[in-house]
Design a protein around this motif. Structure first.
Motif, PDB file in Angstrom:
ATOM      1  N   PHE A  55      31.966  -0.697 -16.102  1.00  0.00           N
ATOM      2  CA  PHE A  55      30.596  -0.463 -15.643  1.00  0.00           C
ATOM      3  C   PHE A  55      30.537  -0.662 -14.138  1.00  0.00           C
ATOM      4  CE2 PHE A  55      31.164  -4.799 -16.984  1.00  0.00           C
ATOM      5  CZ  PHE A  55      30.633  -5.545 -15.949  1.00  0.00           C
ATOM      6  N   ASN A  56      29.418  -0.270 -13.580  1.00  0.00           N
ATOM      7  CA  ASN A  56      29.190  -0.402 -12.148  1.00  0.00           C
ATOM      8  C   ASN A  56      28.253  -1.581 -11.907  1.00  0.00           C
ATOM      9  OD1 ASN A  56      28.054   0.077  -9.458  1.00  0.00           O
ATOM     10  ND2 ASN A  56      29.125   2.022  -9.589  1.00  0.00           N
ATOM     11  N   TYR A  57      28.623  -2.476 -11.021  1.00  0.00           N
ATOM     12  CA  TYR A  57      27.755  -3.596 -10.649  1.00  0.00           C
ATOM     13  C   TYR A  57      27.748  -3.678  -9.132  1.00  0.00           C
ATOM     14  CZ  TYR A  57      25.521  -8.171 -10.646  1.00  0.00           C
ATOM     15  OH  TYR A  57      24.629  -9.213 -10.447  1.00  0.00           O
ATOM     16  N   ALA A  58      26.580  -3.541  -8.554  1.00  0.00           N
ATOM     17  CA  ALA A  58      26.411  -3.610  -7.097  1.00  0.00           C
ATOM     18  C   ALA A  58      27.296  -2.598  -6.375  1.00  0.00           C
ATOM     19  CB  ALA A  58      26.673  -5.024  -6.590  1.00  0.00           C
ATOM     20  N   GLY A  59      27.420  -1.408  -6.961  1.00  0.00           N
ATOM     21  CA  GLY A  59      28.169  -0.349  -6.300  1.00  0.00           C
ATOM     22  C   GLY A  59      29.673  -0.432  -6.478  1.00  0.00           C
ATOM     23  N   GLU A  60      30.153  -1.387  -7.252  1.00  0.00           N
ATOM     24  CA  GLU A  60      31.592  -1.519  -7.472  1.00  0.00           C
ATOM     25  C   GLU A  60      31.905  -1.383  -8.955  1.00  0.00           C
ATOM     26  OE1 GLU A  60      33.565  -4.805  -5.671  1.00  0.00           O
ATOM     27  OE2 GLU A  60      32.407  -4.648  -3.832  1.00  0.00           O
ATOM     28  N   GLN A  61      32.957  -0.652  -9.242  1.00  0.00           N
ATOM     29  CA  GLN A  61      33.397  -0.459 -10.624  1.00  0.00           C
ATOM     30  C   GLN A  61      34.027  -1.754 -11.128  1.00  0.00           C
ATOM     31  OE1 GLN A  61      32.718   2.270 -12.305  1.00  0.00           O
ATOM     32  NE2 GLN A  61      33.728   1.616 -14.161  1.00  0.00           N
ATOM     33  N   GLN A  62      33.586  -2.197 -12.284  1.00  0.00           N
ATOM     34  CA  GLN A  62      34.138  -3.395 -12.911  1.00  0.00           C
ATOM     35  C   GLN A  62      34.890  -2.973 -14.170  1.00  0.00           C
ATOM     36  OE1 GLN A  62      34.016  -6.466 -11.579  1.00  0.00           O
ATOM     37  NE2 GLN A  62      32.849  -5.626  -9.875  1.00  0.00           N
ATOM     38  N   SER A  63      36.177  -3.188 -14.170  1.00  0.00           N
ATOM     39  CA  SER A  63      37.017  -2.909 -15.329  1.00  0.00           C
ATOM     40  C   SER A  63      38.364  -3.577 -15.095  1.00  0.00           C
ATOM     41  CB  SER A  63      37.222  -1.406 -15.539  1.00  0.00           C
ATOM     42  OG  SER A  63      38.000  -0.866 -14.499  1.00  0.00           O
ATOM     43  N   ILE A  64      39.109  -3.738 -16.162  1.00  0.00           N
ATOM     44  CA  ILE A  64      40.451  -4.316 -16.019  1.00  0.00           C
ATOM     45  C   ILE A  64      41.327  -3.392 -15.192  1.00  0.00           C
ATOM     46  CG2 ILE A  64      42.573  -4.880 -17.292  1.00  0.00           C
ATOM     47  CD1 ILE A  64      40.826  -6.185 -19.412  1.00  0.00           C
ATOM     48  N   ALA A  65      41.196  -2.081 -15.417  1.00  0.00           N
ATOM     49  CA  ALA A  65      42.001  -1.113 -14.664  1.00  0.00           C
ATOM     50  C   ALA A  65      41.691  -1.178 -13.169  1.00  0.00           C
ATOM     51  CB  ALA A  65      41.754   0.296 -15.198  1.00  0.00           C
ATOM     52  N   GLU A  66      40.438  -1.442 -12.841  1.00  0.00           N
ATOM     53  CA  GLU A  66      40.014  -1.423 -11.437  1.00  0.00           C
ATOM     54  C   GLU A  66      40.311  -2.739 -10.716  1.00  0.00           C
ATOM     55  OE1 GLU A  66      38.677   0.712  -8.288  1.00  0.00           O
ATOM     56  OE2 GLU A  66      38.678   1.494 -10.319  1.00  0.00           O
ATOM     57  N   VAL A  67      39.991  -3.881 -11.338  1.00  0.00           N
ATOM     58  CA  VAL A  67      40.106  -5.173 -10.636  1.00  0.00           C
ATOM     59  C   VAL A  67      41.173  -6.093 -11.213  1.00  0.00           C
ATOM     60  CG1 VAL A  67      37.707  -5.118  -9.849  1.00  0.00           C
ATOM     61  CG2 VAL A  67      38.275  -6.291 -11.988  1.00  0.00           C
ATOM     62  N   GLY A  68      41.720  -5.749 -12.360  1.00  0.00           N
ATOM     63  CA  GLY A  68      42.731  -6.593 -13.002  1.00  0.00           C
ATOM     64  C   GLY A  68      42.096  -7.528 -14.021  1.00  0.00           C
ATOM     65  N   TYR A  69      42.904  -7.980 -14.948  1.00  0.00           N
ATOM     66  CA  TYR A  69      42.426  -8.793 -16.069  1.00  0.00           C
ATOM     67  C   TYR A  69      41.731 -10.069 -15.607  1.00  0.00           C
ATOM     68  CZ  TYR A  69      42.545 -11.757 -20.203  1.00  0.00           C
ATOM     69  OH  TYR A  69      42.189 -12.599 -21.224  1.00  0.00           O
ATOM     70  N   PHE A  70      42.374 -10.835 -14.750  1.00  0.00           N
ATOM     71  CA  PHE A  70      41.839 -12.150 -14.385  1.00  0.00           C
ATOM     72  C   PHE A  70      40.576 -12.062 -13.544  1.00  0.00           C
ATOM     73  CE2 PHE A  70      46.373 -12.796 -15.248  1.00  0.00           C
ATOM     74  CZ  PHE A  70      46.241 -13.643 -16.333  1.00  0.00           C
TER      75      PHE A  70
END
Length: 165
Positions: A55-70
């Motif tokens: 999902f998108n939060y504050a203009g940034e994509q949030q996902s494991i693929a995007e930011v990593g698991y941790f």
């Protein structure tokens, strides 16, 4: 009734305001839970299930693929902390000031606006702290949590007073 028991909500609010100020004074690097999560969740439990969430939060994509698991798990911990603290702040302020409010119809908006002001100040304080990003979306999340707490607390106090009379 002891003063502490009578005013426990105000004491709770005071402690939470101190915690908010202290945590907003810390940089992201000082506050991050990623190293702890890497130690505790080294097997990356539920990664398969969490991988489908994005999902998108504050203009940034949030996902494991995007930011990593941790960092993805940390995101939920951080937002959960926002919700928890502002829910408890709304509860504490509402309970602590209820007996002093003569115009009961004003209590809800005053408490929600008070919590919104604290949330906005908290984000402003983060702006002054290095390595932190103030977000309008966090103010809205905090306000929503406080509004739910104020609503639930006022309903409970109203029912309690009805039961007593």
């Amino acid at each position: 009734m002891t003063s502490f028991k009578k005013h426990w909500g105000l004491w709770l609010a005071a402690v939470l305001l101190f915690v908010l100020f202290f945590s907003s004074s810390m940089t992201y690097k000082e506050q991050t839970t990623v190293p702890l999560l890497e130690r505790l969740l080294h097997n990356e439990p539920f990664k398969q299930a969490l991988s489908g969430i994005h999902f998108n939060y504050a203009g940034e994509q949030q996902s494991i693929a995007e930011v990593g698991y941790f960092k993805f798990v940390e995101f939920f911990i951080r937002k959960g902390a926002h919700v928890s603290i502002f829910f408890l702040l709304g509860l504490g302020l509402t309970q602590g000031t209820f007996m002093y409010q003569k115009n009961r119809w004003l209590h809800w908006p005053l408490m929600v606006l008070s919590c919104t002001g604290v949330a906005a100040f908290d984000e402003f304080h983060q702006m002054l702290t290095g390595g932190r990003t103030p977000l309008f979306q966090d103010v809205m999340l905090d306000t929503a949590a406080a509004a739910v707490a104020v609503t639930v607390t006022l309903m409970w106090l109203w029912l309690w007073r009805q039961k007593r009379h």
